[in-house]
Design an enzyme around this catalytic site. Sequence first.
Site, PDB file in Angstrom:
ATOM      1  N   ALA A 516       0.508  -1.127  -0.146  1.00  0.00           N
ATOM      2  CA  ALA A 516       0.363   0.562   0.169  1.00  0.00           C
ATOM      3  C   ALA A 516       0.762   0.820   0.067  1.00  0.00           C
ATOM      4  O   ALA A 516       0.278   1.994  -1.081  1.00  0.00           O
ATOM      5  CB  ALA A 516      -1.037  -0.312   1.433  1.00  0.00           C
ATOM      6  N   ARG A 619      -0.507   7.350   8.344  1.00  0.00           N
ATOM      7  CA  ARG A 619      -2.052   7.735   7.843  1.00  0.00           C
ATOM      8  C   ARG A 619      -3.014   6.705   7.182  1.00  0.00           C
ATOM      9  O   ARG A 619      -2.387   5.849   6.195  1.00  0.00           O
ATOM     10  CB  ARG A 619      -1.680   8.893   6.807  1.00  0.00           C
ATOM     11  CG  ARG A 619      -3.023   9.082   6.344  1.00  0.00           C
ATOM     12  CD  ARG A 619      -2.603  10.485   4.929  1.00  0.00           C
ATOM     13  NE  ARG A 619      -2.610  11.672   5.897  1.00  0.00           N
ATOM     14  CZ  ARG A 619      -1.989  12.662   5.070  1.00  0.00           C
ATOM     15  NH1 ARG A 619      -1.221  12.489   3.876  1.00  0.00           N
ATOM     16  NH2 ARG A 619      -2.190  14.053   5.906  1.00  0.00           N
ATOM     17  N   ILE A 620      -4.038   6.608   7.355  1.00  0.00           N
ATOM     18  CA  ILE A 620      -4.574   5.753   7.094  1.00  0.00           C
ATOM     19  C   ILE A 620      -5.446   6.028   5.934  1.00  0.00           C
ATOM     20  O   ILE A 620      -5.906   6.854   6.165  1.00  0.00           O
ATOM     21  CB  ILE A 620      -5.673   5.053   8.238  1.00  0.00           C
ATOM     22  CG1 ILE A 620      -5.254   4.845   9.775  1.00  0.00           C
ATOM     23  CG2 ILE A 620      -6.418   3.812   7.682  1.00  0.00           C
ATOM     24  CD1 ILE A 620      -4.020   3.485   8.989  1.00  0.00           C
ATOM     25  N   GLY A 693       2.042   0.818   5.699  1.00  0.00           N
ATOM     26  CA  GLY A 693       0.993  -0.544   6.366  1.00  0.00           C
ATOM     27  C   GLY A 693       0.581  -1.250   6.980  1.00  0.00           C
ATOM     28  O   GLY A 693       0.998  -0.954   8.154  1.00  0.00           O
ATOM     29  N   GLY A 695      -1.424  -4.994   6.623  1.00  0.00           N
ATOM     30  CA  GLY A 695      -2.047  -5.458   6.647  1.00  0.00           C
ATOM     31  C   GLY A 695      -1.614  -7.095   7.254  1.00  0.00           C
ATOM     32  O   GLY A 695      -2.341  -8.111   7.300  1.00  0.00           O
ATOM     33  N   GLU A 696      -0.812  -7.058   7.815  1.00  0.00           N
ATOM     34  CA  GLU A 696       0.071  -7.503   8.460  1.00  0.00           C
ATOM     35  C   GLU A 696       0.528  -7.232  10.164  1.00  0.00           C
ATOM     36  O   GLU A 696       0.553  -7.906  10.799  1.00  0.00           O
ATOM     37  CB  GLU A 696       1.417  -8.056   8.212  1.00  0.00           C
ATOM     38  CG  GLU A 696       0.970  -9.042   6.940  1.00  0.00           C
ATOM     39  CD  GLU A 696       3.032  -9.050   5.862  1.00  0.00           C
ATOM     40  OE1 GLU A 696       3.923  -8.608   6.797  1.00  0.00           O
ATOM     41  OE2 GLU A 696       2.852  -9.512   5.417  1.00  0.00           O
TER      42      GLU A 696
END
Length: 736
Positions: A516, A619-620, A693, A695-696
């Site tokens: 991302a 930042r999301i 990111g 995701g993990e």
Amino acid sequence: MKFETPAGINPIDRLKVVGKPTDRIDGPLKTTGTAPYANDWHDPEVKLAHGYVVGAGIAMGRIVSVDTSRAEAASGVLAVVTAANAGKLDKGEFYVARALAGPDIDHYHQAVAVVVAETFEQARAAAALIKVDAVATDGAFDLSAAKDTAPVPKPGQFGGPTETHVGDFEGAFASAPFQLDAAYTTPDQTHAMMEPHATVASWEGDRLTVWTSIQQMNWGVRDLARTLGIPKDRVRMISPYIGGSFGGKGTILSDAVLASLGARASGRPVKVALPRPLMANNLTHRPATIQRVRIGATKDGRITAIGHESWSGNLAGGRPESAVLPTRLLYAGANRMTRLRLAHLDLPEGSAMRAPGEAPGMMALEVAMDEMAEKLGIDPVAFRILNDTQVDPEKPERAFSQRQLVECLRQGAERFGWDRRVAKPGQVRDGRWLVGMGMASAIRGAPVTKSAARVRLDARGVVTVESDMTDIGTGTYTIIAQTAAEMMGLPLDRVVVRLGDSSFPESSGSGGQWGAASSTAGVYAACMRLREAVSQRLGINSADAVFEDGLVRSGNREVALAEAAKAGSIVAEDAMEFGDLTKRFAIQTFGAHFVEVGVDVDTAEIRVRRMLAVCAAGRILNPKAARSQIIGGMTMGVGAALMEELAVDTKRGFFANHDLAGYEVPVHADIPHLDAVFLDEVDAAATPLKAKGVGELGISGAAAAVANAIHNATGVRVRDYPITLDKLLERMPDAA
């Protein structure tokens, strides 16, 4: 474009599109079944053949002969490919296992043949007619038996140092007033993604096109070309949609190689999809670990010594499971030691699975932290806060770019009602259930890597983005569209995103929690080029231009963005290259997990009642997609804690439960409502978007929080995952 200094104010900071909880733009395709996955590829003009893979029936040995005569004579069969007629094959750079056995067999279910026929049923039936004569040899299949002789991994097998030492760990630990020395084990795990590995391969002369399910398009092209011995520019790879991966589709595996070989041998496009029972042993998996954690602390709870050692196993040349990574960064402590050891095992290859390193490492470290807090009589949250650090504890000259771990812990404790937790285990009952609370910290690296994109503005005022970036179910299409829309001042419906084609500019790919942040930075760079080209076409100064609401404004002048492309589309392409900010700053993501469980007093059945994760990850870009990623990771954490385990037959050398009947994963009934919260954060050292990111991050620490909650509920400490009923029953407190 180069990113060498922390980001300042830029167009992303307007946050008109970026940062909004946006529905995924590929959602309608996914929910209506019209998203074309690899196994769905179909051209009515093309007569597609089907391949079926035959896996080795022994774990270690040598093929004497392969009799394919009956299979070749079977109805509908077009070709049978084995090592004898496949031609010279190499292997890629990332994985060490070969796609096709011969004459040596490296592991159980390694492919020994692929049968190509007119239909799948014909190929499967013919595959059963192949007779493989092989001689088995002794192999090493038991990590615990190989542990004591496991050597240090060779250089190049691991991305960082295999050992680290700061201060005098042994001396500080020996003299610490309070000590913990405990061993933990985590089992082999399989990715169990919904979409199996599948590839359609087609040759046109010496050019190969593959429609496949893969995370890293650039790695895939590189590795397939190398394996087949053809130039990279003769390979085109297409992967627009991926039905889950979790690290298991990093680059090409046997399906892509065997489909390519089958297509070359038969002269027809060939589809190969690995059946579920073949996947666990034929493909890669998360390897088991044996870990030892030692912590020494003062009476007031300050860590003076922390050591973490981990043993894992792999095929020759394979990578270790880097379980000690979180210990190098998570807590303060003047005297430190981490150490990796890698045993040679003849099991299928161990490799990346969601949060490699952190996920299994924190299953040990975060339980050890709870055990130490209990020894000290300190609340587990307070113990972690007390040992926070704002600098890399192994490299104190390197500060964290952002580190809100303490705020994650405090906010999580408040939201979850941690103050209602009873510290003494086994004290809270709810009918037949013993109830307990547990928690754990979370940390996961935030790497970035070079990523490129191409953007095109047409006369309709539509911007099209092209990149070989993949979407593994994480919402990449949407965050890339949001990035381009923000940069060009457009609504989201004026942006088209095309991904997953190796003919597009080379991106970072998906994996390692870098996708991302890296891919959106590449789109940012390309859009900056497009803004300059648009400004030049309109005759305005790009430095003064404001792109907003479909318009370009400069001074008193205002022009529709589409006007710039009236004379023809404007195309711009660029890549984001990252400098040495990771040397100046430790760039990580952080979080805190909180869990409540119930354990049946009679049966030791475990039920997760509620979970909360509080995360700080820059930042999301899309809170809705990010929340989905976190709760997905939390769900996998529940699986790791309670049920997921590849059972090793240490005599015959294979994973015995190689399907979804025997390998258990969480289902809806296992998972309650999960809550995920993001702290307000931007990280200017991470990318121009100030994003990282997620995701993990969601899986890192989640399993340990479940384990700690079970201990609080029952008083039983289980250090060998998964925590199944048999490990609790005999040690449960009296039900009366």
